[in-house]
Motif scaffolding. Structure first.
Motif, short mmCIF file in Angstrom:
data_model
loop_
_atom_site.label_atom_id
_atom_site.label_comp_id
_atom_site.label_asym_id
_atom_site.label_seq_id
_atom_site.Cartn_x
_atom_site.Cartn_y
_atom_site.Cartn_z
N ARG A 57 0.81 -1.22 0.00
CA ARG A 57 0.00 0.00 0.00
C ARG A 57 0.84 1.26 0.00
O ARG A 57 0.29 2.37 0.05
CB ARG A 57 -0.90 0.01 1.25
CG ARG A 57 -1.93 -1.10 1.28
CD ARG A 57 -3.14 -0.74 0.47
NE ARG A 57 -4.19 -1.74 0.55
CZ ARG A 57 -5.41 -1.57 0.11
NH1 ARG A 57 -5.76 -0.44 -0.45
NH2 ARG A 57 -6.30 -2.55 0.20
N THR A 58 2.15 1.13 -0.04
CA THR A 58 2.98 2.30 0.11
C THR A 58 3.91 2.46 -1.09
O THR A 58 4.13 1.53 -1.86
CB THR A 58 3.82 2.22 1.40
OG1 THR A 58 4.44 3.49 1.64
CG2 THR A 58 4.91 1.16 1.28
N LYS A 174 7.58 -22.49 2.72
CA LYS A 174 8.23 -22.34 4.02
C LYS A 174 7.47 -21.38 4.93
O LYS A 174 7.70 -21.35 6.14
CB LYS A 174 9.66 -21.83 3.83
CG LYS A 174 10.58 -22.78 3.08
CD LYS A 174 11.95 -22.17 2.87
CE LYS A 174 12.87 -23.09 2.09
NZ LYS A 174 14.19 -22.46 1.84
N ALA A 175 6.60 -20.58 4.33
CA ALA A 175 5.80 -19.62 5.11
C ALA A 175 4.44 -19.49 4.46
O ALA A 175 4.24 -19.86 3.30
CB ALA A 175 6.51 -18.27 5.17
N HIS A 176 3.51 -18.97 5.25
CA HIS A 176 2.14 -18.79 4.76
C HIS A 176 1.73 -17.35 5.04
O HIS A 176 1.97 -16.81 6.13
CB HIS A 176 1.19 -19.76 5.45
CG HIS A 176 1.65 -21.19 5.35
ND1 HIS A 176 1.51 -21.95 4.21
CD2 HIS A 176 2.28 -21.98 6.27
CE1 HIS A 176 2.02 -23.16 4.42
NE2 HIS A 176 2.49 -23.21 5.66
N LEU A 177 1.10 -16.73 4.05
CA LEU A 177 0.61 -15.36 4.16
C LEU A 177 -0.89 -15.36 3.91
O LEU A 177 -1.35 -15.92 2.90
CB LEU A 177 1.32 -14.46 3.16
CG LEU A 177 2.81 -14.22 3.46
CD1 LEU A 177 3.56 -13.87 2.19
CD2 LEU A 177 2.96 -13.11 4.50
N VAL A 178 -1.64 -14.74 4.81
CA VAL A 178 -3.09 -14.72 4.67
C VAL A 178 -3.63 -13.34 5.02
O VAL A 178 -2.99 -12.58 5.75
CB VAL A 178 -3.77 -15.77 5.60
CG1 VAL A 178 -3.31 -17.18 5.25
CG2 VAL A 178 -3.47 -15.45 7.06
N PRO A 179 -4.83 -13.03 4.53
CA PRO A 179 -5.48 -11.76 4.91
C PRO A 179 -6.02 -11.85 6.34
O PRO A 179 -6.26 -12.95 6.86
CB PRO A 179 -6.62 -11.62 3.90
CG PRO A 179 -6.37 -12.67 2.86
CD PRO A 179 -5.59 -13.76 3.52
N GLU A 180 -6.23 -10.73 6.95
CA GLU A 180 -6.92 -10.66 8.23
C GLU A 180 -8.41 -10.86 7.98
O GLU A 180 -9.01 -10.17 7.14
CB GLU A 180 -6.67 -9.29 8.88
CG GLU A 180 -7.55 -8.99 10.08
CD GLU A 180 -7.39 -9.99 11.20
OE1 GLU A 180 -8.42 -10.61 11.57
OE2 GLU A 180 -6.27 -10.17 11.69
N ILE A 197 -0.45 -10.50 -2.95
CA ILE A 197 -0.13 -11.72 -3.69
C ILE A 197 -1.42 -12.25 -4.32
O ILE A 197 -2.43 -12.39 -3.63
CB ILE A 197 0.49 -12.80 -2.78
CG1 ILE A 197 1.80 -12.30 -2.16
CG2 ILE A 197 0.73 -14.09 -3.55
CD1 ILE A 197 2.42 -13.28 -1.18
N GLY A 198 -1.36 -12.53 -5.62
CA GLY A 198 -2.54 -13.06 -6.29
C GLY A 198 -3.74 -12.14 -6.23
O GLY A 198 -4.88 -12.60 -6.13
N GLY A 199 -3.49 -10.83 -6.28
CA GLY A 199 -4.58 -9.87 -6.26
C GLY A 199 -5.22 -9.66 -4.91
O GLY A 199 -6.28 -9.04 -4.81
N GLU A 200 -4.58 -10.18 -3.83
CA GLU A 200 -5.17 -10.08 -2.50
C GLU A 200 -4.13 -9.55 -1.51
O GLU A 200 -2.96 -9.94 -1.55
CB GLU A 200 -5.64 -11.46 -2.04
CG GLU A 200 -6.41 -11.46 -0.74
CD GLU A 200 -7.02 -12.82 -0.45
OE1 GLU A 200 -8.19 -12.87 -0.06
OE2 GLU A 200 -6.31 -13.83 -0.63
N ASP A 201 -4.55 -8.64 -0.64
CA ASP A 201 -3.67 -8.11 0.39
C ASP A 201 -3.61 -9.08 1.56
O ASP A 201 -4.64 -9.49 2.09
CB ASP A 201 -4.18 -6.75 0.89
CG ASP A 201 -3.93 -5.64 -0.11
OD1 ASP A 201 -3.05 -5.83 -0.97
OD2 ASP A 201 -4.60 -4.60 -0.04
N ASN A 202 -2.39 -9.43 1.96
CA ASN A 202 -2.18 -10.35 3.07
C ASN A 202 -1.54 -9.59 4.23
O ASN A 202 -0.60 -8.82 4.03
CB ASN A 202 -1.27 -11.50 2.63
CG ASN A 202 -1.90 -12.34 1.54
OD1 ASN A 202 -2.66 -13.26 1.80
ND2 ASN A 202 -1.59 -12.02 0.29
#
Length: 209
Positions: A57-58, A174-180, A197-202
């Motif tokens: 976002r920055t 090795k890691a997982h990123l998800v949205p709130e 990532i993939g059009g989604e903010d995590n």
């Protein structure tokens, strides 16, 4: 004489010069109390002095070769850009900058020779280690979730560099990123720290043991 810029643009240019690397807006805010946005950013982009890219976002900013050349001329300007500031300290600063410029020229040094070492990207493996260490400091249980807004300030690296490593960790499993899930709890800082990532903010990170 260089093309003079406004006070805030000049401050931004000299800050990018000293840091000698990509600098995200949150770091500018933390270090010098302002961000580079709006017309002031676009004018520097259009002039070819600064490149600005979106990371999450920055915006992340970096001097171009033309920007380095502008800074070299500005150091020898002798006085602050108009309108002349009331602060005596600002006038003294330009006296110091002029002295430094003379020292640099006598030794045939470019500004990039002085400040350019920090422009080299940090090795990915080193930054990955720092991400893992910061994650362990923040996490409350094995493979628990840590907010990126809490993680990023501990890393001392640009948002763009961190994003590259996080995306590779995610890609390799090795890691997982998800949205709130509860978007109503997200603050402006959460949005700024998110990684897209993939059009989604995590907003949250979990690292495999």
């Amino acid at each position: 004489m260089t093309d003079r810029l406004g006070h805030k643009q000049t401050a931004a240019m000299l800050t990018l010069m000293v840091l000698g690397r990509e600098v995200p807006n949150p770091e500018l805010k933390e270090r010098v109390g302002f961000t580079l946005t709006g017309k002031e950013r676009t004018e520097l982009n259009d002039s070819g002095y600064v490149t600005s890219e979106k990371a999450g976002r920055t915006f992340v900013h970096q001097l171009t070769d033309r920007g380095w050349a502008w800074c070299e001329k500005e150091l020898g300007a002798g006085t602050p850009p108009p309108p002349r500031p009331q602060s005596t300290l600002c006038s003294v600063l330009y006296l110091v900058l002029g002295g430094f410029d003379g020292f640099r020229r006598d030794r045939n040094l470019r500004l990039a020779d002085v400040f350019g070492d920090s422009a080299s990207p940090e090795p990915a493996e080193d930054l990955e280690t720092r991400i893992r260490v910061a994650y362990r400091e923040l996490v409350r249980e094995p493979r628990g979730w840590v907010a990126l807004v809490d993680l990023r300030p501990k890393l001392g690296a640009s948002a763009a560099e961190v994003d590259v490593v996080l995306k590779e960790l995610s890609r390799s499993g090795k890691a997982h990123l998800v949205p709130e899930d509860n978007r109503k709890t997200l603050t402006a800082a959460d949005h700024e720290a998110a990684i897209r990532i993939g059009g989604e903010d995590n907003h949250l990170l979990s690292i495999e043991a």
